[in-house]
Write an enzyme that holds these catalytic residues in place. Structure first.
Site, PDB file in Angstrom:
ATOM      1  NE  ARG A  65      72.150  -4.136  44.525  1.00 47.13           N
ATOM      2  CZ  ARG A  65      72.105  -4.663  43.297  1.00 47.13           C
ATOM      3  NH1 ARG A  65      72.981  -4.268  42.379  1.00 47.13           N
ATOM      4  NH2 ARG A  65      71.215  -5.581  42.988  1.00 47.13           N
ATOM      5  CB  SER A  67      72.951  -9.359  45.025  1.00 48.79           C
ATOM      6  OG  SER A  67      74.108  -8.687  44.531  1.00 48.79           O
ATOM      7  CE  LYS A 139      75.786  -4.450  34.719  1.00 49.61           C
ATOM      8  NZ  LYS A 139      75.541  -5.471  33.683  1.00 49.61           N
ATOM      9  CG  ASP A 140      74.199  -1.652  39.101  1.00 45.36           C
ATOM     10  OD1 ASP A 140      73.695  -1.821  37.977  1.00 45.36           O
ATOM     11  OD2 ASP A 140      74.405  -2.583  39.903  1.00 45.36           O
ATOM     12  CB  THR A 183      67.647  -9.236  28.773  1.00 42.49           C
ATOM     13  OG1 THR A 183      68.625  -8.333  29.292  1.00 42.49           O
ATOM     14  CG2 THR A 183      66.799  -8.498  27.739  1.00 42.49           C
ATOM     15  CB  ALA A 184      66.780  -6.932  33.798  1.00 44.83           C
ATOM     16  NE  ARG A 187      74.364  -2.810  27.560  1.00 43.49           N
ATOM     17  CZ  ARG A 187      74.916  -4.008  27.426  1.00 43.49           C
ATOM     18  NH1 ARG A 187      75.418  -4.381  26.264  1.00 43.49           N
ATOM     19  NH2 ARG A 187      74.984  -4.843  28.456  1.00 43.49           N
ATOM     20  NE  ARG A 188      73.723  -7.640  29.178  1.00 43.90           N
ATOM     21  CZ  ARG A 188      73.947  -7.697  30.469  1.00 43.90           C
ATOM     22  NH1 ARG A 188      72.932  -7.843  31.316  1.00 43.90           N
ATOM     23  NH2 ARG A 188      75.179  -7.606  30.953  1.00 43.90           N
ATOM     24  NE  ARG A 205      65.295  -6.260  37.872  1.00 39.31           N
ATOM     25  CZ  ARG A 205      64.830  -5.380  38.764  1.00 39.31           C
ATOM     26  NH1 ARG A 205      63.773  -4.645  38.474  1.00 39.31           N
ATOM     27  NH2 ARG A 205      65.435  -5.226  39.919  1.00 39.31           N
ATOM     28  CG  ASN A 207      70.126 -13.345  42.744  1.00 38.36           C
ATOM     29  OD1 ASN A 207      69.994 -14.345  42.051  1.00 38.36           O
ATOM     30  ND2 ASN A 207      69.849 -13.333  44.042  1.00 38.36           N
ATOM     31  CB  VAL A 208      73.925 -13.853  38.573  1.00 40.58           C
ATOM     32  CG1 VAL A 208      74.490 -14.955  37.684  1.00 40.58           C
ATOM     33  CG2 VAL A 208      74.446 -12.482  38.132  1.00 40.58           C
ATOM     34  CB  THR A 210      67.021 -15.194  40.482  1.00 40.40           C
ATOM     35  OG1 THR A 210      67.161 -15.199  41.904  1.00 40.40           O
ATOM     36  CG2 THR A 210      65.537 -15.212  40.131  1.00 40.40           C
ATOM     37  NE  ARG A 211      69.019 -10.826  36.103  1.00 41.48           N
ATOM     38  CZ  ARG A 211      69.382  -9.625  35.658  1.00 41.48           C
ATOM     39  NH1 ARG A 211      69.777  -9.484  34.408  1.00 41.48           N
ATOM     40  NH2 ARG A 211      69.356  -8.575  36.449  1.00 41.48           N
ATOM     41  CB  CYS A 298      67.288   2.291  33.204  1.00 47.12           C
ATOM     42  SG  CYS A 298      68.570   1.746  34.324  1.00 47.12           S
TER      43      CYS A 298
END
Length: 361
Positions: A65, A67, A139-140, A183-184, A187-188, A205, A207-208, A210-211, A298
């Site tokens: 990817r 990112s 994890k993806d 969070t996206a 689980r969290r 949502r 990328n890191v 952006t968050r 998910c």
């Protein structure tokens, strides 16, 4: 554009190559690492049979990817390969492929089709021969893979914990009543609500970077990110706290980088073998086997973490209701050689105790 990096948008696979109905073979083959099945010797395998594998001979193409985190992971893989084979790395090409998951940022993955959205275009590029391997955040990876693709293994695992980031509080328990957590991750979000039912959770949502920008702008009071991703991006200093593994059980595969290839590609298997980590592979075998039993996606908040102490594997997993109001846990330990069986056993144990409606969309 950086040298050695080529951007490409792959067409979407027709018919849902990653869907479970299209998969064959045993459960282990579908969700775990698989032995490479020999094919008729190719040019690359002939090179490998006559000498030590050399990436220069193979002109290796690695799909990823685009990112910043994905590119950092690809660079780590490329660096480890170059070091393992005494190469400069110039013959290793990074092919950046835009995925559906990267394009969708306005809704949760569970509403858009699941985490396979981050892998299906890479899968198609592999199947078509556009790339020789693909690199993923473990994890993806979907629980079930296309039958044409196998997980070769994993790089040594980074820190598996979740990081807490907030200008307001040093820990979720210290947030003001009714504070907003972005969070996206289901689980969290569920784990935050389990700890603090009064907190509000909203979708965050991107990328890191952006968050982090949205957090700095005050759009939310706090967020959670993987420690591993922050470390790989050189941003770990942005973390307010690293959360306890018992309180916030990580996602299956968190902190690990996975390498996938076409089934039967003996050359790729030989080239990547020196950089793949046995203990990480065993831990991920247990975690992915656990997901395989639950058909984890998910849509269900699931945490699963395996670690090794010598030749003993210790496994802890839990499944939560999205609002955190109910939690079901399993713990098992045993011979690390039986990692997949241990994960499956934990999954069956939980499946017998979990109300069926917990898995309803």
């Amino acid at each position: 554009m950086a040298a050695g990096i080529r951007f490409r948008e792959a067409p979407r696979p027709h018919g849902g190559a990653g869907r479970r109905a299209a998969l064959g073979g045993s459960r282990r083959r579908r969700y775990g690492r698989a032995a490479i099945e020999p094919k008729v010797p190719s040019r690359k395998s002939a090179i490998l049979s006559s000498s030590r594998p050399r990436v220069e001979d193979l002109k290796l193409r690695i799909g990823t990817r685009g990112s910043p985190l994905a590119l950092a992971q690809a660079r780590e893989l490329k660096g480890r390969l170059a070091a393992a084979h005494g190469s400069s790395g110039e013959a290793i090409e990074t092919v950046v492929i835009r995925t559906t998951g990267d394009a969708i940022t306005d809704r949760a993955l569970s509403e858009a089709g699941g985490k396979g959205l981050f892998t299906k275009e890479l899968d198609l590029a592999l199947i078509r021969g556009d790339v020789d391997a693909a690199v993923h955040s473990a994890k993806d990876l979907p629980t079930f893979l296309p039958d044409e693709i196998v997980i070769l293994g994993f790089l040594p695992r980074e820190d598996v914990r979740d990081a807490w980031l907030s200008p307001v509080a040093a820990h979720p328990s210290a947030l003001p009543e009714g504070a907003l957590v972005g969070t996206a991750s289901l689980r969290r979000g569920a784990m935050v609500r389990r700890l603090r039912p009064d907190l509000r959770v909203t979708l965050l949502r991107g990328n890191v970077e952006t968050r982090l920008a949205k957090l700095a702008a005050g759009e939310v009071d706090a967020t959670l990110l993987a420690v591993a991703g922050l470390r790989r991006l050189g941003l770990i200093d942005r973390a307010t706290a690293l959360l306890d593994l018992e309180e916030f059980v990580p996602a299956a595969g968190q902190g690990a980088i996975a390498v996938t290839a076409r089934r039967g590609d003996v050359a790729a298997a030989a080239v990547f073998a020196p950089v793949l980590d046995r203990d990480t592979g065993r831990a991920l075998d247990a975690e992915r086997a656990f997901l395989g039993v639950l058909d984890g996606s998910c849509r269900t908040p699931i945490g699963a973490h395996a670690r090794l102490e010598g030749e003993t594997l210790l496994f802890h997993a839990l499944v939560l209701k999205p609002d955190g109001s109910a939690c079901y846990e399993a713990r098992v330990s045993g011979d690390a050689k039986l990692a997949a069986s241990l994960g499956e056993g934990a999954g069956r144990d939980l499946l017998a105790r979990i109300p069926p409606d917990l898995f309803e969309d």
